[in-house]
Design an enzyme around this catalytic site. Sequence first.
Site, mmCIF file in Angstrom:
data_model
loop_
_atom_site.group_PDB
_atom_site.id
_atom_site.type_symbol
_atom_site.label_atom_id
_atom_site.label_comp_id
_atom_site.label_asym_id
_atom_site.label_seq_id
_atom_site.Cartn_x
_atom_site.Cartn_y
_atom_site.Cartn_z
ATOM 1 N N ASN A 117 12.283 -19.915 34.742
ATOM 2 C CA ASN A 117 12.022 -21.157 34.026
ATOM 3 C C ASN A 117 10.643 -21.783 34.666
ATOM 4 O OD1 ASN A 117 11.741 -23.910 33.133
ATOM 5 N ND2 ASN A 117 13.824 -24.569 33.593
ATOM 6 N N HIS A 168 12.286 -23.128 24.865
ATOM 7 C CA HIS A 168 12.058 -23.148 26.279
ATOM 8 C C HIS A 168 12.913 -22.419 26.954
ATOM 9 C CE1 HIS A 168 11.792 -24.877 30.224
ATOM 10 N NE2 HIS A 168 12.788 -25.400 30.117
ATOM 11 N N CYS A 211 10.141 -29.983 31.160
ATOM 12 C CA CYS A 211 10.252 -28.854 30.427
ATOM 13 C C CYS A 211 9.626 -28.890 28.837
ATOM 14 C CB CYS A 211 11.549 -28.037 30.586
ATOM 15 S SG CYS A 211 11.994 -27.623 32.230
#
Length: 352
Positions: free
Chosen positions: A291, A261, A121
């Site tokens: 996500n 993020h 990520c």
Amino acid sequence: MTVQYRSGLRAAITGVHGHVPDYVLSNAELAALVDTSDDWITERTGIRERRILKGEGLGTSHMAAEAVQGLLDKSDTKVEDIDLLICATTTPDMVFPSTANLVCEMVGIRNIGSFDVQAACSGFVYALTIASQFIETGRCRKVVVVGADKMSSIIDYTDRATCVLFGDGAGAVLVEPSSNGYGIVDTLIRSDGSGAPHLHQKAGGSRMPPTAETVAKRLHYVHQEGAAVYKFAVARMAEVGAEIMMRNQLSAATVDWLVPHQANRRIIEATAERMGLPMDRVMMTIQKFGNTTAATIPLSLWDYEPKLKKGDRLVMAAFGGGFTWGGAYLTWAYGANGAMQQRVNEIRVPAE
Ligand code: ACO
């Protein structure tokens, strides 16, 4: 590609574009698959829906190429002018060649360097850091950075603890030398390999190549110990945001946007609180995209692009598998008014 070093150049994001698949996977649909509910997902994560790439033979490169093509069209950039393409992804189409190579072929970019960056990520912040160095040294004049992930390809849709979290998408930025002083001021990237047991994919790599047994045991999916990862994510995201602010003498009053993020709304809120930022200065797209791993930050930039003003101070903060984390401080190089091309011309350094 320019090979001469030129000092004093600052890299700037001069365009952004994104792509998400059409298919919307709602919390209600997930609640029909596993023992969960819209209320649990919304309350614990902030996610209401996510996009899923359907279609035989379509991988991460499909979404990345759509984002890159849109970026080139929007910024009126010719494929022959691109010097480098970096793709941040954890879900490459194949073990090799790299997804970056495939994307170049799909959009007609040839004879340049292209490679993937794997930092889960945090991949986009890692890739942006690399891109900025190529610009600052004068090695390249136009670098495309695309963050893209087809997380649905490695998610176990019988595991309620992970399947509600992830979605598919891609976001791309163009990085060029800036002449107006705005651009990427500072980046930092960090890792701690002791985090691997908490977040990884067990099989499919060289340590445990795929076999009928690994497939039967469902070892090709994301393994995440949510609570352990949550603890690290909250601490590291907040730390990285605070460190970037301290290194650049920023205060809550002087940061216009936090670009975090998007893993969990609660992690984002904790990061914003630690930085002293109100939520109306925090980019939030998790509710509609979930996500998307390396794509969350460029997708957020794309989503908020109309609201961004020239000179806005942005702080990025990311955390992901590895563990990896990273941050960036940049000033936005163009305003929301006027045609994209006008904005790009205004901030481009004339070619020598
Ligand atoms: N629906 C209903 N109940 C659920 C669900 C669900 N979808 N998922 C888990 N639960 C249950 C658990 O089974 C547990 O039940 P139990 O108490 O009976 O055992 C209970 O909810 C609490 O579980 P926790 O894991 O403690 O739940 P938590 O509030 O921590 O939320 C979550 C889980 C959302 C995964 C959270 O831990 C999280 O966001 N973790 C961090 C994710 C992250 O940042 N990842 C890094 C980036 S991803 C990357 O790099 C690829």
